[in-house]
Design an enzyme around this catalytic site. Structure first.
Site, short mmCIF file in Angstrom:
data_model
loop_
_atom_site.label_atom_id
_atom_site.label_comp_id
_atom_site.label_asym_id
_atom_site.label_seq_id
_atom_site.Cartn_x
_atom_site.Cartn_y
_atom_site.Cartn_z
N LYS A 47 0.86 -1.19 0.00
CA LYS A 47 0.00 0.00 0.00
C LYS A 47 0.89 1.24 0.00
O LYS A 47 1.75 1.41 0.87
CB LYS A 47 -0.89 -0.04 1.23
CG LYS A 47 -2.13 0.80 1.14
CD LYS A 47 -3.02 0.53 2.35
CE LYS A 47 -4.31 1.30 2.30
NZ LYS A 47 -5.05 1.19 3.56
C1 E4P Z 1 -8.24 2.41 3.39
O1 E4P Z 1 -7.59 1.50 3.00
C2 E4P Z 1 -8.14 3.01 4.73
O2 E4P Z 1 -7.56 2.06 5.58
C3 E4P Z 1 -9.46 3.33 5.35
O3 E4P Z 1 -10.55 2.88 4.58
C4 E4P Z 1 -9.59 4.69 5.91
O4 E4P Z 1 -10.84 4.79 6.54
P1 E4P Z 1 -11.19 5.90 7.62
O5 E4P Z 1 -11.49 7.17 6.91
O6 E4P Z 1 -12.40 5.34 8.31
O7 E4P Z 1 -10.00 6.01 8.53
#
Ligand code: E4P
Length: 218
Positions: free
Chosen positions: A87
């Site tokens: 990622k």
């Molecule tokens: C995406 O991969 C992120 O981990 C995540 O969806 C972020 O979500 P949040 O806005 O609830 O922190």
């Protein structure tokens, strides 16, 4: 539509996996910290534990923000398990790193996508997934679903193979809208996934069926 769970909590990952509908997992440094997973070795070990629960892509985020650092960290993450997806944040150094991994056949998830232009760049670099943060856009009074729709149109126009991974999902309606638009994947909390199963008429109907069965079998 693939269902990923957005957590580093092993119990929640197991619960979603046991439902039989889980296709993968996304994590991020905040989610790891929330579970109290700190220190390089513990973090790497935690990714392996997640990979041992779920048979599907598991996103593991790099911390470096320079190209060389991202490549170094991403290669180490990819060696942990064949299901690891590296990622990488949407920054210019990140785009270079995505291109590098794409040429090496290592899957990537370009995270922190908030615009169609960012999604276009990530796809051109060869990202496997892109993560538009739907809920965070909604949080600042911007329509997150319109972004998902716009990216769907752009990717379809040019047959990009990059998968739209709708992220930052807050509730079941986000999932339903993303499915209608044609997002390839959604990643959300266990609560939003389980909420899809709930309907008051289902509960009332079941109660009635069980009561009638009990009456007839006295
Ligand atoms: C995406 O991969 C992120 O981990 C995540 O969806 C972020 O979500 P949040 O806005 O609830 O922190």
């Amino acid at each position: 539509m693939k269902f990923f769970i957005d957590t580093a909590n092993l119990a929640e990952i197991r619960e979603a996996n046991d439902m039989g509908i889980l296709d993968g997992v996304t994590t991020n440094p905040s989610l790891m910290a929330k579970e109290g997973i700190t220190g390089a070795n513990n973090i790497l070990n935690h990714y392996v534990q997640i990979c041992n629960i779920v048979d599907g892509p598991v996103s593991a985020e790099v911390i470096a923000t320079d190209y060389e650092g991202m490549v170094r960290e991403g290669e180490a993450l990819a060696e942990l398990h064949p299901n690891i997806v590296v990622k990488i944040p949407m920054i210019t150094e990140g785009i270079k790193a995505i291109k590098y991994f794409s040429q090496k056949g290592i899957p990537t998830n370009c995270t922190l996508i908030f615009s169609a232009g960012q999604a276009l760049l990530a796809a051109k670099a060869g990202a496997t997934f892109i993560s538009p943060f739907l809920g965070r856009l909604d949080d600042v009074s911007t329509d997150g679903l319109s972004l998902i729709q716009q990216i769907r149109t752009i990717y379809d126009n040019y047959d990009f193979g990059t998968e739209i991974l709708a992220a930052s999902i807050r509730h079941p309606m986000h999932i339903i809208h993303c499915a209608s638009i044609g997002a390839d994947v959604m990643t959300g909390p266990l609560s939003a996934i389980k909420a899809l199963a709930k309907h008051p008429l289902t509960d009332i109907g079941l109660q009635q069926f069980l009561a009638d069965h009990a009456k007839g079998n006295k």
